[in-house]
Design a protein around this motif. Structure first.
Motif, PDB file in Angstrom:
ATOM      1  N   ALA A  29     -23.848  11.482  37.673  1.00 57.81           N
ATOM      2  CA  ALA A  29     -23.576  12.810  38.570  1.00 57.81           C
ATOM      3  C   ALA A  29     -24.340  14.055  38.134  1.00 57.81           C
ATOM      4  N   SER A  30     -24.589  14.069  36.860  1.00 55.26           N
ATOM      5  CA  SER A  30     -25.504  15.056  36.300  1.00 55.26           C
ATOM      6  C   SER A  30     -26.841  15.241  36.922  1.00 55.26           C
ATOM      7  N   LYS A  32     -27.750  14.203  39.893  1.00 53.17           N
ATOM      8  CA  LYS A  32     -27.442  14.495  41.397  1.00 53.17           C
ATOM      9  C   LYS A  32     -27.264  16.032  41.659  1.00 53.17           C
ATOM     10  N   LEU A  33     -26.951  16.483  40.635  1.00 49.65           N
ATOM     11  CA  LEU A  33     -26.244  18.044  41.024  1.00 49.65           C
ATOM     12  C   LEU A  33     -27.031  19.098  40.126  1.00 49.65           C
ATOM     13  N   VAL A 129     -23.290  23.743  35.300  1.00 47.95           N
ATOM     14  CA  VAL A 129     -23.041  22.968  36.235  1.00 47.95           C
ATOM     15  C   VAL A 129     -23.236  21.295  35.465  1.00 47.95           C
ATOM     16  N   VAL A 133     -19.768  18.903  35.976  1.00 46.65           N
ATOM     17  CA  VAL A 133     -20.290  17.578  36.676  1.00 46.65           C
ATOM     18  C   VAL A 133     -19.881  16.424  35.938  1.00 46.65           C
ATOM     19  N   GLU A 134     -20.331  16.626  34.420  1.00 42.94           N
ATOM     20  CA  GLU A 134     -19.859  15.720  33.370  1.00 42.94           C
ATOM     21  C   GLU A 134     -18.209  15.489  33.594  1.00 42.94           C
ATOM     22  N   ALA A 137     -16.883  13.721  36.593  1.00 42.55           N
ATOM     23  CA  ALA A 137     -17.227  12.415  36.449  1.00 42.55           C
ATOM     24  C   ALA A 137     -16.426  11.705  35.484  1.00 42.55           C
TER      25      ALA A 137
END
Length: 151
Positions: A29-30, A32-33, A129, A133-134, A137
């Protein structure tokens, strides 16, 4: 430690399996964003401040991404350990990261070719961010818990 050894360790230790699963989910996830958020900052500060904005933003983004990935690396490293040691490693890693970031920013303080606002804002955006995101997830990861029966 090879990927095979990590898999064997995770099969033997259910705690390690859960931590590695969460770390993998958070890493994906990290990655990706966070880079797109840093790229937006780089473009914005390059337009606003030229080359100093570009340099400041790139350095801030790299420092923040390395910091976020170091956290996930520590999770993977300590996955098979006793939960008490995991907490010690997490807190020690946090203190070490803060000291290293403080040292890096202190060294960059007097460099006139780096725009300090671009560096700072990009680091803040990337770290926030990454944390968001973490967290998202982590919440999506299925982690077994024990709920004691009510009395």
């Amino acid at each position: 430690m090879s990927e095979t050894e990590k898999t064997v360790e995770a099969e033997e230790n259910p705690h390690a399996k859960v931590v590695l699963q969460a770390a993998n989910s958070m890493m994906k996830a990290s990655l990706k964003l966070v880079p797109p958020a840093v790229l937006i900052c780089v473009v914005l500060f390059t337009i606003l401040n030229g080359l100093p904005g570009l340099l400041g933003s790139v350095i801030g983004g790299v420092l923040a991404i390395v910091s976020a990935l170091a956290t996930l690396g520590l999770m993977r490293f300590s996955a098979g350990m006793d939960p008490m040691f995991v907490m010690v490693i997490a807190l020690g890693g946090y203190v070490l990261k803060i000291l290293l970031l403080f040292g890096a920013l202190s060294l960059l303080r007097g460099v006139s070719s780096i725009h300090p606002t671009a560096l700072g804002v990009t680091m803040i955006v990337a770290i926030l961010v990454a944390a968001a995101v973490e967290f998202a997830a982590f919440r999506k990861t299925k982690i077994p818990t024990i709920i004691p029966a009510s009395r």
